[in-house]
Design an enzyme around this catalytic site. Sequence first.
Site, mmCIF file in Angstrom:
data_model
loop_
_atom_site.group_PDB
_atom_site.id
_atom_site.type_symbol
_atom_site.label_atom_id
_atom_site.label_comp_id
_atom_site.label_asym_id
_atom_site.label_seq_id
_atom_site.Cartn_x
_atom_site.Cartn_y
_atom_site.Cartn_z
ATOM 1 N N ASP A 7 42.227 35.177 31.772
ATOM 2 C CA ASP A 7 41.362 34.068 33.143
ATOM 3 C C ASP A 7 42.649 33.475 34.148
ATOM 4 O O ASP A 7 43.748 33.986 33.343
ATOM 5 C CB ASP A 7 41.404 33.394 31.654
ATOM 6 C CG ASP A 7 40.654 31.982 32.345
ATOM 7 O OD1 ASP A 7 39.870 32.180 33.406
ATOM 8 O OD2 ASP A 7 40.909 30.743 31.210
ATOM 9 N N ASP A 9 42.961 29.318 34.605
ATOM 10 C CA ASP A 9 42.862 28.181 34.195
ATOM 11 C C ASP A 9 43.093 28.121 32.485
ATOM 12 O O ASP A 9 42.748 28.387 32.043
ATOM 13 C CB ASP A 9 41.715 27.488 34.429
ATOM 14 C CG ASP A 9 41.096 27.477 35.907
ATOM 15 O OD1 ASP A 9 42.159 26.552 36.525
ATOM 16 O OD2 ASP A 9 40.888 27.790 36.949
ATOM 17 N N SER A 105 38.369 34.535 37.061
ATOM 18 C CA SER A 105 38.414 33.316 36.960
ATOM 19 C C SER A 105 37.180 32.534 37.459
ATOM 20 O O SER A 105 36.481 32.816 37.488
ATOM 21 C CB SER A 105 39.090 32.679 37.276
ATOM 22 O OG SER A 105 39.787 31.108 37.925
ATOM 23 N N ASP A 163 41.241 31.599 27.064
ATOM 24 C CA ASP A 163 41.571 30.695 26.254
ATOM 25 C C ASP A 163 40.632 29.461 25.454
ATOM 26 O O ASP A 163 40.614 28.831 24.277
ATOM 27 C CB ASP A 163 43.045 29.493 26.990
ATOM 28 C CG ASP A 163 42.669 28.642 28.205
ATOM 29 O OD1 ASP A 163 42.457 27.728 28.082
ATOM 30 O OD2 ASP A 163 41.610 29.624 28.550
#
Length: 218
Positions: A7, A9, A105, A163
């Site tokens: 990922d 961000d 993303s 995250d």
Amino acid sequence: MDACVFDLDGVLVDSEPVWEEVRRAFVADHGGTWQPDTQSRLMGMNTSEWAAYLRELGVRMEPDEIARGVVAQMAARYRDEVPLMPGAVAAVRRLSDAGTLGLASSSPRQLIDVVLDAAGLTECFAATVSTEEVPRGKPAPDGYLEAARRLGVDPRGCVAVEDSSNGLRSAHAAGMRVIAVPHPRYPPAPDALALAWRVVPALDALTPESLTWVKSPD
């Protein structure tokens, strides 16, 4: 392991505070009302999804206008400085030296390219996907499945590094093993974190040796 898919961000770029600041101000400046759960809901949405959601908050503009305005402000912020996460560049280069990397993303293509170019990481990724380029954003698996398709690998042979709650759900739904690197300010929900194969405190823990035993199911 056939590939590792990152990922962007919250994993490689500490962009969630910037996204929140820019979108929160945009909503306030255009007649909307930011809600307590707005930031968590937005994380993982693709551009068309979050632009439509900001309109639901009362922004008196069409979604495509909202998207252009917010993305332009984000690009301006990134041109001043890209807020890379600690250890991001080293982790990507370390793993790219050992195997194949992809990226999936929720950021627009414009911002993905700006970040990777500024960080000197463009050549480290064999394929990059914006969820603008697939039908559904996270938590749907579309972005991760498309990344695996572009890499030419079975998603079940991939590890994803995520995250957020929606990101963890997305990669898991794609059939990938998921390594969670929780953001200290925006930690994932417990049920989403429970989907992770491994939880690490920081990107420094990502090494080729830690991933080599992962194999595709027979």
